[in-house]
Design an enzyme around this catalytic site. Structure first.
Site, mmCIF file in Angstrom:
data_model
loop_
_atom_site.group_PDB
_atom_site.id
_atom_site.type_symbol
_atom_site.label_atom_id
_atom_site.label_comp_id
_atom_site.label_asym_id
_atom_site.label_seq_id
_atom_site.Cartn_x
_atom_site.Cartn_y
_atom_site.Cartn_z
ATOM 1 N N TYR A 197 0.833 -1.203 0.000
ATOM 2 C CA TYR A 197 0.000 0.000 0.000
ATOM 3 C C TYR A 197 0.869 1.255 0.000
ATOM 4 O O TYR A 197 1.576 1.538 0.970
ATOM 5 C CB TYR A 197 -0.930 0.028 1.214
ATOM 6 N N PRO A 254 -15.465 -4.536 3.226
ATOM 7 C CA PRO A 254 -16.755 -4.676 3.911
ATOM 8 C C PRO A 254 -17.784 -3.646 3.459
ATOM 9 O O PRO A 254 -18.983 -3.883 3.573
ATOM 10 C CB PRO A 254 -16.393 -4.479 5.389
ATOM 11 N N LEU A 255 -17.301 -2.511 2.932
ATOM 12 C CA LEU A 255 -18.213 -1.486 2.437
ATOM 13 C C LEU A 255 -18.169 -1.387 0.912
ATOM 14 O O LEU A 255 -18.542 -0.371 0.331
ATOM 15 C CB LEU A 255 -17.874 -0.126 3.071
#
Length: 335
Positions: free
Chosen positions: A67, A215-216
């Protein structure tokens, strides 16, 4: 505080973690220049948001060395100065990057690379151990993964890591790693649009934490986007159209099919005073006692909203049945 066990490790964590992909900042494919990040970020806002998460009772933080080509880990290391012992820290390895040029260079799972990657993560995170070290190459051949597991067991014996897991959507891969008692988690896609009962079955069978990435749905379940609102930042990965796994957005536009499903269940998710994001997290907690969602963030406001979801807890069994019926109906209507 709403807490759960991190698989069979015996470690207790907040039922909600935070994911740090979005705050890694821009990095790109060395060959094509295509982005892998979520656009420009404010490092000070990121640090303040991490502190806000800790102050809200969140003690599980997930990141990866890829990242921002290491930037996410470095910022996290700064944010946790003096507070490392309050956090269960997870990171991942498998994607090779250049920290200086912010380029993604490819993949590796060799013994030499894994050992070097672990040392680099320890340096950036400013710590001498990693609580959960996760293999990031989800589709890595299972016949070769046994060697990866052996290296991870060596790192655990050396005290560099405490436990390990695999970030994969393949149940058979999770089964392989579960053979080691040092494996305590599998990270996989799970949200209202993307269920994975087979993976949850493996987690239940072996008492592994089900760490829920996306999760979203990359922000789709936050309520921020609609069919007329698109992602505009050209450095945001959601603007890409050439990634098969990027199903929530294409060219920055939300999936019309998923938006239709979301509209069908919106009232249930937001019942009882929840926001849409809080309802989406509540759905995950109701799926299994082992689920541990790790929504991403870029602002203090997002962390505050997500943390408050723990005050509401899971959806009820009746609400879950309603959601299932409505999603099935919405799916049929879109065919």
């Amino acid at each position: 505080m709403f807490k759960r066990q991190l698989g069979r490790s015996g470690l207790e964590v907040s039922a909600l973690g935070i994911g740090r992909w979005a705050i890694g900042g821009p990095w790109h494919d060395a060959a094509t220049g295509e982005p892998f990040g979520w656009g420009e970020i404010d490092d000070q806002e990121s640090i303040t948001a991490i502190h806000c998460a800790l102050d809200s009772g969140i003690n599980f933080i997930d990141t990866a060395d890829t990242y921002g080509a290491g930037h996410s880990e470095s910022i996290l290391g700064q944010a946790l100065k003096g507070r490392r012992d309050k956090v269960i820290l997870a990171t991942k390895f498998g994607y090779v990057t250049n920290e200086k040029t912010k380029e993604a260079l490819g993949q590796s799972a060799s013994r030499e690379y894994i050992k070097a990657a672990c040392e680099a993560s320890l340096r950036r995170l400013n710590t001498d151990y990693i609580d959960l070290y996760q293999f990031h190459l989800g589709d890595y051949p299972q016949q070769l993964a046994q060697e990866v597991m052996y290296v991870l067991e060596e790192l655990a014996a050396e005290g560099k890591i405490r436990y390990f897991g695999w970030s994969t959507d393949t149940p058979e891969s999770a089964e392989l790693f579960a053979q080691s008692n040092r494996c305590t988690a599998v990270q996989h896609d799970l949200n209202l649009f993307r269920d994975n009962p087979a993976m949850l079955e493996v987690c239940e069978k072996h008492q592994l934490a089900s760490i829920n990435r996306g999760p979203l749905a990359m922000g789709l379940l936050s309520g921020k986007y609609s069919e007329t609102v698109a992602v505009m930042d050209p450095k945001d990965i959601r603007r890409r159209s050439n990634l098969d796994w990027l199903t929530y957005f294409k060219d920055g536009n939300p999936s019309p099919e998923m938006m239709g499903k979301l509209q069908a269940v919106r009232d249930i998710l937001t019942s009882g005073g929840r926001t849409l994001a809080q309802g989406a997290l509540a759905w995950l907690w109701a799926k299994s006692e082992l689920t541990l969602p790790i929504p991403g963030f870029r602002t203090v406001k997002q962390v505050t909203e997500n943390a408050k979801a723990m005050e509401f807890g899971p959806l009820t069994k009746a609400q879950m049945e309603q959601v299932e019926q409505l999603l099935t109906g919405a799916g049929s209507a879109s065919l």
